[in-house]
Write an enzyme that holds these catalytic residues in place. Structure first.
Site, PDB file in Angstrom:
ATOM      1  N   LYS A  13       0.841  -1.218   0.000  1.00 49.38           N
ATOM      2  CA  LYS A  13       0.000   0.000   0.000  1.00 49.38           C
ATOM      3  C   LYS A  13       0.871   1.261   0.000  1.00 49.38           C
ATOM      4  CE  LYS A  13      -2.072  -1.136   3.863  1.00 49.38           C
ATOM      5  NZ  LYS A  13      -1.361  -2.397   4.176  1.00 49.38           N
ATOM      6  N   ARG A  88      -9.713   1.052   8.336  1.00 51.53           N
ATOM      7  CA  ARG A  88      -9.304  -0.295   8.751  1.00 51.53           C
ATOM      8  C   ARG A  88     -10.501  -1.130   9.164  1.00 51.53           C
ATOM      9  NH1 ARG A  88      -3.620   0.694   8.477  1.00 51.53           N
ATOM     10  NH2 ARG A  88      -2.783  -1.047   9.611  1.00 51.53           N
ATOM     11  N   ARG A 127      11.823  -5.442   4.864  1.00 53.05           N
ATOM     12  CA  ARG A 127      11.587  -4.019   4.540  1.00 53.05           C
ATOM     13  C   ARG A 127      12.580  -3.106   5.259  1.00 53.05           C
ATOM     14  NH1 ARG A 127       5.733  -1.515   5.345  1.00 53.05           N
ATOM     15  NH2 ARG A 127       5.897  -2.531   7.365  1.00 53.05           N
ATOM     16  N   ARG A 160      11.275  -1.279  10.757  1.00 53.48           N
ATOM     17  CA  ARG A 160      10.183  -0.891  11.664  1.00 53.48           C
ATOM     18  C   ARG A 160      10.082  -1.859  12.832  1.00 53.48           C
ATOM     19  NH1 ARG A 160       4.966   0.479   8.025  1.00 53.48           N
ATOM     20  NH2 ARG A 160       3.983  -0.747   9.665  1.00 53.48           N
ATOM     21  N   ARG A 171      -0.830  -8.395  13.401  1.00 55.47           N
ATOM     22  CA  ARG A 171      -1.337  -7.423  12.418  1.00 55.47           C
ATOM     23  C   ARG A 171      -2.201  -8.125  11.368  1.00 55.47           C
ATOM     24  NH1 ARG A 171       4.246  -5.137  10.767  1.00 55.47           N
ATOM     25  NH2 ARG A 171       3.154  -4.038   9.111  1.00 55.47           N
TER      26      ARG A 171
HETATM   27  P1  AP5 Z   1       4.832  -1.639   1.813  1.00 56.27           P
HETATM   28  O1  AP5 Z   1       4.451  -0.828   0.629  1.00 56.27           O
HETATM   29  O2  AP5 Z   1       5.604  -0.958   2.901  1.00 56.27           O
HETATM   30  O3  AP5 Z   1       3.556  -2.391   2.397  1.00 56.27           O
HETATM   31  P2  AP5 Z   1       2.262  -1.821   3.137  1.00 56.27           P
HETATM   32  O4  AP5 Z   1       1.065  -2.499   2.555  1.00 56.27           O
HETATM   33  O5  AP5 Z   1       2.271  -0.324   3.149  1.00 56.27           O
HETATM   34  O6  AP5 Z   1       2.524  -2.438   4.563  1.00 56.27           O
HETATM   35  P3  AP5 Z   1       2.477  -1.802   6.021  1.00 56.27           P
HETATM   36  O7  AP5 Z   1       3.210  -2.775   6.886  1.00 56.27           O
HETATM   37  O8  AP5 Z   1       2.942  -0.390   6.034  1.00 56.27           O
HETATM   38  O9  AP5 Z   1       0.955  -1.876   6.302  1.00 56.27           O
HETATM   39  P4  AP5 Z   1       0.297  -1.836   7.680  1.00 56.27           P
HETATM   40  O10 AP5 Z   1      -1.113  -1.662   7.290  1.00 56.27           O
HETATM   41  O11 AP5 Z   1       0.601  -2.998   8.547  1.00 56.27           O
HETATM   42  O12 AP5 Z   1       1.033  -0.614   8.408  1.00 56.27           O
HETATM   43  P5  AP5 Z   1       0.610   0.878   8.683  1.00 56.27           P
HETATM   44  O13 AP5 Z   1       1.847   1.679   8.636  1.00 56.27           O
HETATM   45  O14 AP5 Z   1      -0.563   1.308   7.878  1.00 56.27           O
HETATM   46  O15 AP5 Z   1       5.663  -2.896   1.287  1.00 56.27           O
HETATM   47  C1  AP5 Z   1       6.262  -3.796   2.189  1.00 56.27           C
HETATM   48  C2  AP5 Z   1       7.637  -4.236   1.643  1.00 56.27           C
HETATM   49  O16 AP5 Z   1       7.464  -4.964   0.430  1.00 56.27           O
HETATM   50  C3  AP5 Z   1       8.574  -3.072   1.294  1.00 56.27           C
HETATM   51  O17 AP5 Z   1       9.874  -3.437   1.661  1.00 56.27           O
HETATM   52  C4  AP5 Z   1       8.474  -2.919  -0.234  1.00 56.27           C
HETATM   53  O18 AP5 Z   1       9.690  -2.465  -0.777  1.00 56.27           O
HETATM   54  C5  AP5 Z   1       8.166  -4.350  -0.662  1.00 56.27           C
HETATM   55  N1  AP5 Z   1       7.234  -4.409  -1.799  1.00 56.27           N
HETATM   56  C6  AP5 Z   1       6.066  -3.700  -1.948  1.00 56.27           C
HETATM   57  N2  AP5 Z   1       5.450  -4.040  -3.107  1.00 56.27           N
HETATM   58  C7  AP5 Z   1       6.229  -4.996  -3.690  1.00 56.27           C
HETATM   59  C8  AP5 Z   1       6.125  -5.760  -4.899  1.00 56.27           C
HETATM   60  N3  AP5 Z   1       5.075  -5.628  -5.727  1.00 56.27           N
HETATM   61  N4  AP5 Z   1       7.079  -6.655  -5.159  1.00 56.27           N
HETATM   62  C9  AP5 Z   1       8.129  -6.837  -4.330  1.00 56.27           C
HETATM   63  N5  AP5 Z   1       8.311  -6.146  -3.174  1.00 56.27           N
HETATM   64  C10 AP5 Z   1       7.365  -5.236  -2.853  1.00 56.27           C
HETATM   65  O19 AP5 Z   1       0.097   0.767  10.187  1.00 56.27           O
HETATM   66  C11 AP5 Z   1       0.984   0.468  11.244  1.00 56.27           C
HETATM   67  C12 AP5 Z   1       0.217   0.471  12.560  1.00 56.27           C
HETATM   68  O20 AP5 Z   1      -0.368   1.782  12.795  1.00 56.27           O
HETATM   69  C13 AP5 Z   1      -0.992  -0.490  12.614  1.00 56.27           C
HETATM   70  O21 AP5 Z   1      -0.601  -1.785  13.006  1.00 56.27           O
HETATM   71  C14 AP5 Z   1      -1.869   0.212  13.665  1.00 56.27           C
HETATM   72  O22 AP5 Z   1      -1.394  -0.018  14.978  1.00 56.27           O
HETATM   73  C15 AP5 Z   1      -1.679   1.691  13.364  1.00 56.27           C
HETATM   74  N6  AP5 Z   1      -2.661   2.213  12.400  1.00 56.27           N
HETATM   75  C16 AP5 Z   1      -2.401   2.706  11.154  1.00 56.27           C
HETATM   76  N7  AP5 Z   1      -3.539   3.108  10.566  1.00 56.27           N
HETATM   77  C17 AP5 Z   1      -4.545   2.860  11.452  1.00 56.27           C
HETATM   78  C18 AP5 Z   1      -5.958   3.039  11.418  1.00 56.27           C
HETATM   79  N8  AP5 Z   1      -6.572   3.534  10.325  1.00 56.27           N
HETATM   80  N9  AP5 Z   1      -6.674   2.690  12.501  1.00 56.27           N
HETATM   81  C19 AP5 Z   1      -6.076   2.194  13.609  1.00 56.27           C
HETATM   82  N10 AP5 Z   1      -4.739   1.980  13.697  1.00 56.27           N
HETATM   83  C20 AP5 Z   1      -3.974   2.318  12.633  1.00 56.27           C
END
Ligand code: AP5
Length: 226
Positions: A13, A88, A127, A160, A171
């Site tokens: 994402k 979410r 990552r 991270r 997660r």
């Molecule tokens: P990446 O693009 O970083 O993946 P992502 O889907 O963004 O994964 P996240 O881990 O950031 O999602 P998340 O939802 O767990 O975390 P968030 O920060 O939102 O890609 C991952 C890796 O793969 C990278 O190394 C990239 O280079 C590689 N990659 C990507 N695409 C690829 C491809 N096609 N091929 C090969 N490699 C690839 O949330 C973190 C925390 O914050 C949550 O756990 C929660 O506690 C809190 N939080 C955030 N938003 C909310 C909300 N709305 N409500 C409540 N709590 C929230």
């Protein structure tokens, strides 16, 4: 154009939101990045959010929604935005609609990045993120020239704290609990586009851009027909 990216942790994402934001010249809004910024700045919100994030649980809806509302009010979103990490759950999806309705706006398209569990674990455990500009790399899939430094800005790369196998499992479980109702919500509004995101990042981006240029009608977007 207002676009939401949905998908499990590690679906790409953040990676795709940054690319779409660049291509479409729209701001990228990531609730995860905003929360991490609050944690690192030591704000009241950051202090409250920290333990939830470290456990891989959702930060309470009211806190995240208030933060998002403040971000959307900044005024750089008049031409649209790419939203990553929100909503979410169903309550957040309804809150988002209400926030946008009060601004006479609505979500145009929701991309669901469908990803398998083995790919998720491989992506998250490898990552690397830049401390300065937030750019994403991967030790194997998208390696930086130097594993310690960002290719874009020279900032330090870090792993991270929630990218360890135990927290990733939590997660994923949190995600799976809420995903179906969230997808049904957007399917019911004919806004959901389901894309396979296991493959190459450029191919996924091109598919999304194709939909964006097609006038945003997700009609007939059953993955089997695309
Ligand atoms: P990446 O693009 O970083 O993946 P992502 O889907 O963004 O994964 P996240 O881990 O950031 O999602 P998340 O939802 O767990 O975390 P968030 O920060 O939102 O890609 C991952 C890796 O793969 C990278 O190394 C990239 O280079 C590689 N990659 C990507 N695409 C690829 C491809 N096609 N091929 C090969 N490699 C690839 O949330 C973190 C925390 O914050 C949550 O756990 C929660 O506690 C809190 N939080 C955030 N938003 C909310 C909300 N709305 N409500 C409540 N709590 C929230």
């Amino acid at each position: 154009m207002r676009i939401v990216l949905l998908g499990p942790p590690g679906a790409g994402k953040g990676t795709q939101a940054k690319r779409l934001a660049y291509e479409l010249e729209l701001p990228h809004i990531s609730t995860g990045d905003l929360l991490r910024q609050n944690v690192s700045d030591g704000t009241d919100l950051g202090k409250l959010a920290k333990s939830f994030m470290e456990r891989g649980e959702l930060v309470p809806d009211t806190l995240v929604t208030r933060m998002l509302e403040a971000r959307i009010a900044l005024g750089d979103v008049k031409n649209g935005f790419i939203l990553d990490g929100y909503p979410r759950n169903l309550a957040q999806a309804r809150d988002l609609d209400n926030i946008l309705r009060s601004l006479s706006m609505e979500i145009n398209i929701v991309f669901y990045l469908d990803t398998s569990t083995s790919v998720i674990i491989q992506r998250l455990t490898g990552r690397l993120v830049c401390k300065t500009c937030g750019a994403n790399f991967h030790i194997k899939n998208m390696p930086p020239k130097n594993t310690l430094l960002c290719d874009n800005c020279g900032g330090k790369l870090y792993q991270r704290s929630d990218d360890n196998e135990d927290t990733i499992k939590t997660r994923l479980a949190v995600y799976q609990k809420e995903a179906a109702s969230l997808m049904d919500y957007y399917k019911g509004k004919n806004k959901l586009v389901n894309l396979s995101a296991d493959g190459n990042a450029d191919a996924v981006l091109n598919k999304m851009l194709e939909y964006c240029s097609q006038g945003l009608s997700p009609k007939g977007t059953d993955p089997a027909t695309r």
